[in-house]
Design an enzyme around this catalytic site. Sequence first.
Site, PDB file in Angstrom:
ATOM      1  N   ASP A  30      -9.660  -4.895  -7.102  1.00 18.04           N
ATOM      2  CA  ASP A  30      -9.261  -3.927  -8.122  1.00 18.04           C
ATOM      3  C   ASP A  30     -10.416  -3.749  -9.107  1.00 18.04           C
ATOM      4  O   ASP A  30     -11.054  -4.713  -9.531  1.00 18.04           O
ATOM      5  CB  ASP A  30      -8.008  -4.412  -8.844  1.00 18.04           C
ATOM      6  CG  ASP A  30      -7.340  -3.295  -9.644  1.00 18.04           C
ATOM      7  OD1 ASP A  30      -6.219  -2.893  -9.268  1.00 18.04           O
ATOM      8  OD2 ASP A  30      -7.937  -2.832 -10.636  1.00 18.04           O
ATOM      9  N   ILE A  31     -10.674  -2.497  -9.467  1.00 17.94           N
ATOM     10  CA  ILE A  31     -11.816  -2.180 -10.326  1.00 17.94           C
ATOM     11  C   ILE A  31     -11.603  -2.678 -11.762  1.00 17.94           C
ATOM     12  O   ILE A  31     -12.572  -2.881 -12.496  1.00 17.94           O
ATOM     13  CB  ILE A  31     -12.074  -0.650 -10.300  1.00 17.94           C
ATOM     14  CG1 ILE A  31     -13.506  -0.329 -10.664  1.00 17.94           C
ATOM     15  CG2 ILE A  31     -11.105   0.103 -11.191  1.00 17.94           C
ATOM     16  CD1 ILE A  31     -13.913   1.112 -10.356  1.00 17.94           C
ATOM     17  N   ASN A  86       4.033  -1.056  -7.253  1.00 13.39           N
ATOM     18  CA  ASN A  86       4.656  -0.199  -8.252  1.00 13.39           C
ATOM     19  C   ASN A  86       5.070   1.113  -7.596  1.00 13.39           C
ATOM     20  O   ASN A  86       4.311   1.670  -6.792  1.00 13.39           O
ATOM     21  CB  ASN A  86       3.672   0.077  -9.395  1.00 13.39           C
ATOM     22  CG  ASN A  86       3.271  -1.197 -10.121  1.00 13.39           C
ATOM     23  OD1 ASN A  86       4.081  -2.105 -10.278  1.00 13.39           O
ATOM     24  ND2 ASN A  86       2.024  -1.273 -10.550  1.00 13.39           N
ATOM     25  N   GLU A  94       0.178   4.475 -10.699  1.00 17.79           N
ATOM     26  CA  GLU A  94      -0.857   5.422 -11.119  1.00 17.79           C
ATOM     27  C   GLU A  94      -1.545   6.075  -9.927  1.00 17.79           C
ATOM     28  O   GLU A  94      -1.969   7.223 -10.002  1.00 17.79           O
ATOM     29  CB  GLU A  94      -1.902   4.709 -11.996  1.00 17.79           C
ATOM     30  CG  GLU A  94      -1.332   4.323 -13.350  1.00 17.79           C
ATOM     31  CD  GLU A  94      -2.292   3.490 -14.191  1.00 17.79           C
ATOM     32  OE1 GLU A  94      -3.405   3.196 -13.709  1.00 17.79           O
ATOM     33  OE2 GLU A  94      -1.889   3.132 -15.310  1.00 17.79           O
ATOM     34  N   VAL A  95      -1.707   5.338  -8.845  1.00 19.78           N
ATOM     35  CA  VAL A  95      -2.350   5.871  -7.639  1.00 19.78           C
ATOM     36  C   VAL A  95      -1.281   5.993  -6.558  1.00 19.78           C
ATOM     37  O   VAL A  95      -0.663   4.986  -6.176  1.00 19.78           O
ATOM     38  CB  VAL A  95      -3.501   4.958  -7.159  1.00 19.78           C
ATOM     39  CG1 VAL A  95      -4.133   5.533  -5.900  1.00 19.78           C
ATOM     40  CG2 VAL A  95      -4.549   4.794  -8.257  1.00 19.78           C
ATOM     41  N   HIS A  99       0.089   0.607  -2.385  1.00 18.28           N
ATOM     42  CA  HIS A  99      -0.792  -0.565  -2.432  1.00 18.28           C
ATOM     43  C   HIS A  99      -0.019  -1.777  -2.901  1.00 18.28           C
ATOM     44  O   HIS A  99       0.850  -1.681  -3.761  1.00 18.28           O
ATOM     45  CB  HIS A  99      -2.000  -0.319  -3.346  1.00 18.28           C
ATOM     46  CG  HIS A  99      -1.660   0.279  -4.683  1.00 18.28           C
ATOM     47  ND1 HIS A  99      -1.369   1.620  -4.818  1.00 18.28           N
ATOM     48  CD2 HIS A  99      -1.558  -0.270  -5.906  1.00 18.28           C
ATOM     49  CE1 HIS A  99      -1.111   1.872  -6.093  1.00 18.28           C
ATOM     50  NE2 HIS A  99      -1.196   0.746  -6.787  1.00 18.28           N
ATOM     51  N   HIS A 101      -0.591  -5.071  -4.919  1.00 20.96           N
ATOM     52  CA  HIS A 101      -1.467  -5.859  -5.778  1.00 20.96           C
ATOM     53  C   HIS A 101      -1.310  -7.315  -5.356  1.00 20.96           C
ATOM     54  O   HIS A 101      -0.187  -7.812  -5.238  1.00 20.96           O
ATOM     55  CB  HIS A 101      -1.043  -5.749  -7.245  1.00 20.96           C
ATOM     56  CG  HIS A 101      -1.148  -4.380  -7.836  1.00 20.96           C
ATOM     57  ND1 HIS A 101      -2.226  -3.981  -8.594  1.00 20.96           N
ATOM     58  CD2 HIS A 101      -0.309  -3.310  -7.796  1.00 20.96           C
ATOM     59  CE1 HIS A 101      -2.036  -2.732  -9.006  1.00 20.96           C
ATOM     60  NE2 HIS A 101      -0.885  -2.302  -8.534  1.00 20.96           N
TER      61      HIS A 101
HETATM   62  P1  AMP Z   1      -0.928   1.247  -9.818  1.00 20.84           P
HETATM   63  O1  AMP Z   1      -0.825   1.390 -11.316  1.00 20.84           O
HETATM   64  O2  AMP Z   1       0.046   0.270  -9.238  1.00 20.84           O
HETATM   65  O3  AMP Z   1      -0.908   2.594  -9.146  1.00 20.84           O
HETATM   66  O4  AMP Z   1      -2.338   0.571  -9.570  1.00 20.84           O
HETATM   67  C1  AMP Z   1      -3.522   1.288  -9.375  1.00 20.84           C
HETATM   68  C2  AMP Z   1      -4.637   0.277  -9.426  1.00 20.84           C
HETATM   69  O5  AMP Z   1      -5.788   0.874  -8.876  1.00 20.84           O
HETATM   70  C3  AMP Z   1      -4.997  -0.200 -10.841  1.00 20.84           C
HETATM   71  O6  AMP Z   1      -4.845  -1.607 -10.923  1.00 20.84           O
HETATM   72  C4  AMP Z   1      -6.441   0.255 -10.997  1.00 20.84           C
HETATM   73  O7  AMP Z   1      -7.228  -0.665 -11.742  1.00 20.84           O
HETATM   74  C5  AMP Z   1      -6.902   0.352  -9.564  1.00 20.84           C
HETATM   75  N1  AMP Z   1      -8.017   1.258  -9.313  1.00 20.84           N
HETATM   76  C6  AMP Z   1      -8.172   2.531  -9.776  1.00 20.84           C
HETATM   77  N2  AMP Z   1      -9.313   3.080  -9.309  1.00 20.84           N
HETATM   78  C7  AMP Z   1      -9.898   2.129  -8.523  1.00 20.84           C
HETATM   79  C8  AMP Z   1     -11.114   2.084  -7.771  1.00 20.84           C
HETATM   80  N3  AMP Z   1     -11.952   3.121  -7.698  1.00 20.84           N
HETATM   81  N4  AMP Z   1     -11.408   0.939  -7.105  1.00 20.84           N
HETATM   82  C9  AMP Z   1     -10.575  -0.116  -7.165  1.00 20.84           C
HETATM   83  N5  AMP Z   1      -9.415  -0.132  -7.855  1.00 20.84           N
HETATM   84  C10 AMP Z   1      -9.082   0.971  -8.538  1.00 20.84           C
END
Ligand code: AMP
Length: 114
Positions: A30-31, A86, A94-95, A99, A101
């Site tokens: 995770d970034i 999530n 958010e994405v 995924h 975690h």
């Molecule tokens: P969620 O809120 O469950 O959708 O988690 C999205 C996750 O993606 C967050 O923990 C972010 O820090 C992570 N994230 C966003 N952009 C990137 C990226 N380019 N590389 C790695 N992780 C990312």
Amino acid sequence: MTDCLFCKIIAGEIPSDIVYRDDEMLVFKDIAPKAPVHLLAIPLRHIENLDDLDGDAQALLGRMLGKVSKIAHDAGLAEGYRVITNTNAGGGQEVYHLHFHILGDVRQATWAGM
Ligand code: AMP
Ligand code: ZN
């Protein structure tokens, strides 16, 4: 899904720190880590979240979860780890590419609620 951040990571269009890859899943760091070890495990196939599962996706997620133990132990998490997914805005997603975690040593985590 051309607009999907994680599909772009899978395609290598956006750089990532990959720790595991096979023919159906990818695991990368995770970034913005919320714990000392914070990995994201994603299917190569675009699935939005747990509200977007057909039978094949259910089986795929089962296989992915079956591989998490070795991935976590290889990442040094012999003491234990937490797996979270999530779903939608109310779940903090958010994405919109499913995924898991994988978080290690959550006693030092900074994520709200941990
Ligand atoms: P969620 O809120 O469950 O959708 O988690 C999205 C996750 O993606 C967050 O923990 C972010 O820090 C992570 N994230 C966003 N952009 C990137 C990226 N380019 N590389 C790695 N992780 C990312
Ligand atoms: Zn995607």
